[in-house]
Design a protein around this motif. Structure first.
Motif, PDB file in Angstrom:
ATOM      1  N   ALA A 135       5.520   6.682  -1.304  1.00 31.45           N
ATOM      2  CA  ALA A 135       4.638   6.553  -2.456  1.00 31.45           C
ATOM      3  C   ALA A 135       3.547   5.553  -2.190  1.00 31.45           C
ATOM      4  CB  ALA A 135       5.444   6.120  -3.688  1.00 31.45           C
ATOM      5  N   ALA A 136       2.389   5.837  -2.767  1.00 32.95           N
ATOM      6  CA  ALA A 136       1.304   4.869  -2.770  1.00 32.95           C
ATOM      7  C   ALA A 136       1.307   4.219  -4.147  1.00 32.95           C
ATOM      8  CB  ALA A 136      -0.012   5.565  -2.494  1.00 32.95           C
ATOM      9  N   GLU A 137       0.351   3.363  -4.364  1.00 32.77           N
ATOM     10  CA  GLU A 137       0.242   2.651  -5.627  1.00 32.77           C
ATOM     11  C   GLU A 137       0.315   3.592  -6.826  1.00 32.77           C
ATOM     12  OE1 GLU A 137      -2.833  -0.822  -7.065  1.00 32.77           O
ATOM     13  OE2 GLU A 137      -3.324   0.518  -5.414  1.00 32.77           O
ATOM     14  N   ARG A 138      -0.402   4.740  -6.686  1.00 31.73           N
ATOM     15  CA  ARG A 138      -0.556   5.625  -7.839  1.00 31.73           C
ATOM     16  C   ARG A 138       0.480   6.738  -7.914  1.00 31.73           C
ATOM     17  NH1 ARG A 138      -6.527   7.600  -8.612  1.00 31.73           N
ATOM     18  NH2 ARG A 138      -7.381   6.282  -6.989  1.00 31.73           N
ATOM     19  N   GLY A 139       1.452   6.715  -7.026  1.00 31.04           N
ATOM     20  CA  GLY A 139       2.482   7.737  -7.133  1.00 31.04           C
ATOM     21  C   GLY A 139       2.852   8.336  -5.793  1.00 31.04           C
ATOM     22  N   ALA A 140       3.863   9.187  -5.826  1.00 28.12           N
ATOM     23  CA  ALA A 140       4.422   9.753  -4.607  1.00 28.12           C
ATOM     24  C   ALA A 140       3.396  10.644  -3.905  1.00 28.12           C
ATOM     25  CB  ALA A 140       5.672  10.553  -4.923  1.00 28.12           C
ATOM     26  N   ILE A 141       3.522  10.717  -2.588  1.00 26.71           N
ATOM     27  CA  ILE A 141       2.614  11.530  -1.784  1.00 26.71           C
ATOM     28  C   ILE A 141       3.322  12.807  -1.365  1.00 26.71           C
ATOM     29  CG2 ILE A 141       1.341  11.636   0.384  1.00 26.71           C
ATOM     30  CD1 ILE A 141       1.055   8.577   0.116  1.00 26.71           C
ATOM     31  N   HIS A 142       2.783  13.928  -1.851  1.00 32.40           N
ATOM     32  CA  HIS A 142       3.397  15.213  -1.500  1.00 32.40           C
ATOM     33  C   HIS A 142       2.460  16.103  -0.716  1.00 32.40           C
ATOM     34  CE1 HIS A 142       6.741  14.327  -4.071  1.00 32.40           C
ATOM     35  NE2 HIS A 142       5.949  14.116  -5.097  1.00 32.40           N
ATOM     36  N   SER A 143       1.172  15.832  -0.797  1.00 34.49           N
ATOM     37  CA  SER A 143       0.218  16.762  -0.186  1.00 34.49           C
ATOM     38  C   SER A 143      -0.945  15.963   0.396  1.00 34.49           C
ATOM     39  CB  SER A 143      -0.319  17.701  -1.266  1.00 34.49           C
ATOM     40  OG  SER A 143      -1.058  16.951  -2.198  1.00 34.49           O
ATOM     41  N   ALA A 163      -4.931   8.605  -2.625  1.00 33.14           N
ATOM     42  CA  ALA A 163      -4.434   7.247  -2.373  1.00 33.14           C
ATOM     43  C   ALA A 163      -5.250   6.552  -1.284  1.00 33.14           C
ATOM     44  CB  ALA A 163      -2.964   7.296  -1.992  1.00 33.14           C
ATOM     45  N   ARG A 164      -6.299   7.220  -0.825  1.00 36.31           N
ATOM     46  CA  ARG A 164      -7.177   6.711   0.224  1.00 36.31           C
ATOM     47  C   ARG A 164      -6.394   6.388   1.503  1.00 36.31           C
ATOM     48  NH1 ARG A 164     -10.677   2.275  -0.842  1.00 36.31           N
ATOM     49  NH2 ARG A 164      -9.360   1.446  -2.470  1.00 36.31           N
ATOM     50  N   ILE A 165      -5.627   7.387   1.919  1.00 38.00           N
ATOM     51  CA  ILE A 165      -4.926   7.298   3.194  1.00 38.00           C
ATOM     52  C   ILE A 165      -5.620   8.249   4.163  1.00 38.00           C
ATOM     53  CG2 ILE A 165      -2.759   7.756   4.406  1.00 38.00           C
ATOM     54  CD1 ILE A 165      -1.372   7.218   1.694  1.00 38.00           C
ATOM     55  N   VAL A 222       0.823  -1.199   0.000  1.00 42.14           N
ATOM     56  CA  VAL A 222       0.000   0.000   0.000  1.00 42.14           C
ATOM     57  C   VAL A 222       0.862   1.255   0.000  1.00 42.14           C
ATOM     58  CG1 VAL A 222      -1.744   1.292   1.269  1.00 42.14           C
ATOM     59  CG2 VAL A 222      -1.882  -1.200   1.153  1.00 42.14           C
ATOM     60  N   LEU A 223       1.887   1.252   0.843  1.00 40.51           N
ATOM     61  CA  LEU A 223       2.768   2.420   0.941  1.00 40.51           C
ATOM     62  C   LEU A 223       4.217   1.955   0.829  1.00 40.51           C
ATOM     63  CD1 LEU A 223       1.456   4.661   3.867  1.00 40.51           C
ATOM     64  CD2 LEU A 223       1.787   5.347   1.502  1.00 40.51           C
ATOM     65  N   THR A 224       4.994   2.727   0.112  1.00 41.60           N
ATOM     66  CA  THR A 224       6.398   2.373  -0.065  1.00 41.60           C
ATOM     67  C   THR A 224       7.274   3.566   0.283  1.00 41.60           C
ATOM     68  OG1 THR A 224       5.673   1.078  -1.950  1.00 41.60           O
ATOM     69  CG2 THR A 224       8.055   1.376  -1.679  1.00 41.60           C
ATOM     70  N   TRP A 225       8.180   3.356   1.187  1.00 40.59           N
ATOM     71  CA  TRP A 225       9.190   4.371   1.473  1.00 40.59           C
ATOM     72  C   TRP A 225      10.461   3.978   0.730  1.00 40.59           C
ATOM     73  CZ3 TRP A 225       5.661   2.773   5.039  1.00 40.59           C
ATOM     74  CH2 TRP A 225       4.963   3.771   5.738  1.00 40.59           C
ATOM     75  N   SER A 226      10.991   4.879  -0.105  1.00 38.76           N
ATOM     76  CA  SER A 226      12.263   4.530  -0.708  1.00 38.76           C
ATOM     77  C   SER A 226      13.299   5.599  -0.409  1.00 38.76           C
ATOM     78  CB  SER A 226      12.119   4.304  -2.216  1.00 38.76           C
ATOM     79  OG  SER A 226      10.984   4.940  -2.708  1.00 38.76           O
ATOM     80  N   GLU A 227      14.387   5.164   0.092  1.00 35.74           N
ATOM     81  CA  GLU A 227      15.525   6.039   0.449  1.00 35.74           C
ATOM     82  C   GLU A 227      15.033   7.220   1.273  1.00 35.74           C
ATOM     83  OE1 GLU A 227      18.884   5.447  -0.571  1.00 35.74           O
ATOM     84  OE2 GLU A 227      17.944   3.499  -0.919  1.00 35.74           O
ATOM     85  N   PHE A 228      14.092   6.961   2.158  1.00 34.48           N
ATOM     86  CA  PHE A 228      13.471   8.026   2.928  1.00 34.48           C
ATOM     87  C   PHE A 228      14.335   8.396   4.137  1.00 34.48           C
ATOM     88  CE2 PHE A 228      10.879   9.514   6.420  1.00 34.48           C
ATOM     89  CZ  PHE A 228      10.047  10.443   5.825  1.00 34.48           C
TER      90      PHE A 228
END
Lengths: 519, 321
Positions: free
Chosen positions: A327-335, A342-344, A273-279
């Protein structure tokens, strides 16, 4: 009980004696039978995890708040400080955790603030400047321009200004509530040297710190608080890091493993559902790469102010990721908008100011976020809303007289359940919860545990920040622990215990070899 | 040097003041004639003093504001021209004494309501605003009454020096004296962050009450100033000054949230509003446009202010980093 009271019962010589002090905030018992004894001429450390009551104790001793019951004896006489000025007059000077420095006042004015009456100055202008310079010299920052605005100072220098303010008072007891967090090593060493000089003058220092090396190197004795109670006071040589960490974690830690056997089986296979990369929260901190899967409860822990809240806010789109991406499935979360798409769903920490609409009904409160989903041509049917509220309320076990009663008539725990219901009513994929069960009574807590486990069982991904270790141990599949704005450890189910969490929160986690954190 | 630093907030309004002085001079060469100066000072005095009256209340923070300054000045005007004059108490000591006492009492009422009873400042002082407005009409139902001789003389000159100069000098001296005490920094601390000031040991309620007392006293002095200018009484003359005073404080670079700024900026802004009025008169712009002009100046100034404030926050945040 693993309690050791050091043999210092020279009660008649004590500078400060706190006996059976209690203080509740609503349903939360912040202090519950707290005991503390300070001798003249000692450096005394006060330790405990979040919410163990340290700040409450200090606020009572400084006259910011009053106790519900219990005794404070100061220099042998019973004392009760109604306002900070009273405590300061008695000789207790406190440097608070939040740096209470006024940015629009000069360094000079910040330091002398509070000594004077409304109009009358306690000392003349020249004497004042001299006192300020002396106090700053003690802390090794004599070169600071005392006429500049305090707002232009670095965080470390602000903290030193806050300490200098306290030094100006004729104190017998200096209380430092995590006053070293922003200081670099040199400043800190100078401060500690000053504290030792004070001790040899027969003055007493009580300091709160989360840095175990500070405690073990500086303190003559250490008192440990846990859940508002004094667990014990340890003399310097007994107060080893391992011992203190062990005493701080509660005995119920072992129990956590039971009742959660189901967690492991459900966690493994859901989609990501959620992916953190190099965060990372700051450049230079070790980057985190992690996936949160549907059906998983990922815990987030850390001592107050170590970065865990920022981590949560990044995931909810409330804050931009400083380094790397979430990022969620549909792309990075910025706002928040991205997060909503992303239904968070995000549950803020403060129920009263950021959560409930106190004058509205339970129905209003539950359905307010999902109105768009309920609306047809912009109109919302009252029956429809009520139906949703009742259904959601049942799922989240809200105990209410009627869905039309005002939410303020519910207990804190039920309000919290209703808020959880509000999130669920928006049909989210992931819940981001900032300490949802803080200050909730036990019964409601148990209900909420079931609700959360149930939701996870149905495939909800949950990111849960909690300040209660037992809660994390009981509910979570994995826990991300923050220390000093970085990820100290990602502790998997197999390793999860209160001891492990506390060690990691204090930056002392030694990861067992060969543990794959993404397992 | 230090003085410049602590008064830098007033730089924009002082610059605007100079610009409007020049504009006035350009619009009418007679503006610069020394014979005019006294008239200008007499006209500007109520604007300036009422702006100063508003300043401590707003500086005290937590929504601090004193709506009652205008009507209070009106009550003093009515009191002096009717109640005191009709009893023959026309000597300076009775009149100044009574006026200041009214200011102190009014300030105490506002201060206690706000700092002790904890009524919202805007509501508490709106209450006293209405009471004073009613009181002024009760004392003096329509324009009339006379000001004592010596007070009218204040609007003239003594040996060529305008009487108002003495009044300003007196107020400035009193404020400068107060600045040398602990009060100014206590006030800025309380207005900046009451919680921080409280935990540092500042008597927050005491500081707030004194702030409103100073507001009351200055409002009473403003009442005396326009009694001198009018030479008579008018129950409605004070009320509109409340809005002028708030606009002046905002224009004067004082933070409306409290804790930053001072009297100098507000006083300069009061003078600025007066100069805008004279400029409109000189340029023969209809009086109806004056309000529109005030409003536009205020909005533009505050928008610029908000921009500067954001920049300041960014700078501070970067420093803390």
């Amino acid at each position: 009980m693993n309690t050791t009271i050091a043999p210092h019962s020279l009660s008649n010589a004590a500078l400060l004696e706190v006996r059976d002090l209690r203080r509740s905030f609503g349903e939360t018992r912040a202090l519950d039978s707290c005991t503390l004894m300070l001798q003249p001429g000692e450096i005394h450390a006060l330790v405990g995890e979040n919410g163990s009551g340290k700040s409450t104790l200090i606020k009572i001793l400084s006259g910011i708040i009053c106790s519900d019951s219990g005794d404070v004896a100061w220099k042998g006489a019973s004392a009760r400080f109604a306002k900070p000025r009273d405590a300061q007059r008695a000789g207790i000077a406190t440097v608070f955790q939040e740096t209470l420095v006024l940015p629009d006042l000069s360094v000079h004015d910040n330091i002398v603030l509070g000594l004077d009456d409304v109009v009358r100055r306690r000392s003349g202008q020249l004497r004042e400047a001299q006192l300020v310079r002396e106090a700053l010299a003690v802390l090794g920052v004599a070169t600071l321009d005392i006429e500049q605005d305090a707002g232009s100072l670095s965080l470390a220098n602000r903290q030193l200004v806050g300490i200098a303010r306290s030094l100006l008072r004729p104190w017998r007891l200096l209380i430092l509530d995590e006053s070293t967090s922003a200081l670099d090593v040199d400043d800190r060493d100078r401060l500690f040297a000053a504290l030792r000089r004070f001790r040899s003058d027969g003055r007493t220092v009580l300091f709160v710190s989360h840095r175990m090396d500070e405690v073990t190197s500086l303190a003559d004795r250490t008192t440990v608080l846990r859940s508002g109670r004094t667990v014990g006071t340890f003399a310097g040589d007994e107060a080893t890091t391992e011992r203190l960490l062990e005493v701080m974690s509660s005995r119920e830690g072992a129990r956590a493993a039971e009742g959660h056997a189901a967690a492991h089986s459900r966690a493994a296979n859901g989609p990501t559902v959620l992916t953190w990369s190099e965060f990372a929260l700051k450049t230079g901190r070790a980057p985190l790469s992690l996936e949160l899967r549907a059906g998983e409860i990922l815990g987030v822990a850390g001592l107050e102010g170590h970065g865990q809240v920022a981590f949560l806010e990044c995931a909810a789109g409330r804050r931009a990721s400083p380094c790397g991406t979430v990022a969620a499935e549909r792309g990075a979360i910025h706002s928040p908008r991205d997060a909503a798409r992303a239904r968070i769903a995000f549950l803020p920490r403060d129920r009263k100011t950021e959560g409930i609409f106190a004058p509205l009904t339970v129905t209003d409160n539950i359905t307010v976020s999902g109105l768009r989903r309920l609306a047809r041509w912009g109109l919302v049917s009252r029956q429809q809303r009520r139906r949703v509220a009742v259904e959601v309320g049942r799922n989240t076990k809200v105990k209410m007289a009627s869905p039309d009663s005002p939410i303020s008539s519910l207990s804190g725990g039920n309000q919290q359940k209703a808020l959880l219901g509000r999130l669920i009513a928006t049909d989210p994929q992931a819940l981001v919860l900032n300490d949802p069960l803080r200050g909730v009574d036990l019964g409601a807590k148990r209900d909420c545990y079931e609700v959360l486990a149930d939701l996870a069982g149905k495939g909800m991904a949950i990111l849960l920040l909690s300040t209660e270790l037992a809660e994390l141990c009981q509910l979570c599949d994995r826990v991300v622990v923050f220390h000093n704005q970085g990820v100290e450890a990602v502790i998997g189910r197999a390793e999860l215990s209160e001891q492990a969490l506390i060690a990691a929160m204090f930056g002392k986690y030694h990861k067992a070899p060969d543990v794959d954190v993404n397992a | 040097m230090n003085w410049l630093r602590t008064h830098s907030y007033a730089a924009p309004v002082l610059a605007a003041l100079v610009i409007f002085l020049i504009l006035n001079a350009l619009a009418s060469p007679a503006f610069l004639d020394p014979d005019n100066w006294n008239g200008l000072l007499v006209g500007a005095a109520p604007f300036i003093i009422i702006a100063m009256a508003q300043t401590p209340a707003i500086l005290s923070g937590d929504g601090g504001i004193d709506m009652s300054v205008g009507p209070l000045a009106g009550v003093v005007n009515a009191l002096v021209t009717v109640t005191l004059m009709s009893r023959g108490w026309s000597d300076p000591i009775s009149i100044i004494g009574c006026s200041l006492a009214v200011g102190v009492v009014s300030g105490l009422i506002n201060g206690v309501l706000i700092a002790v009873v904890r009524v919202q400042p805007i509501i508490a002082t709106l209450g006293t605003y209405l009471v004073y407005q009613g009181l002024a009409v009760e004392i003096l139902p329509m324009a009339g009454g006379t000001a004592p001789e010596w007070l009218r003389d204040l609007a003239g000159t003594y040996a060529g020096v305008p009487g108002m100069v003495f009044l300003f000098a007196l107020i400035a001296a009193a404020w400068l004296l107060l600045e040398r005490t602990a009060f100014k920094r206590n006030l800025l601390a309380v207005g900046g962050d009451a919680r921080a000031a409280y935990s540092a040991g500042v008597n927050v309620a005491g500081v707030r009450i004194l702030a409103y007392v100073i507001s009351g006293v200055l409002a009473a002095i403003a009442g005396l100033a326009f009694t001198a200018a009018l030479g008579s009484g008018d129950p409605r003359v004070g009320t509109p000054y409340t809005l002028t005073s708030i606009a002046s404080v905002a224009l004067g670079g004082v933070a409306m949230t409290g804790g930053r700024g001072g009297m100098l900026g507000a006083a300069a802004a009061g003078a600025l509003l007066f100069l805008i009025q004279t400029l409109c008169t000189l340029a023969q712009v209809s009086i109806f446009y004056l309000q529109i002009f005030y409003g536009l100046v205020l909005i533009v100034a505050l928008a610029l202010n908000a921009g500067a404030e954001r920049a300041r926050h960014r700078r501070l945040a970067a420093q803390v980093g």
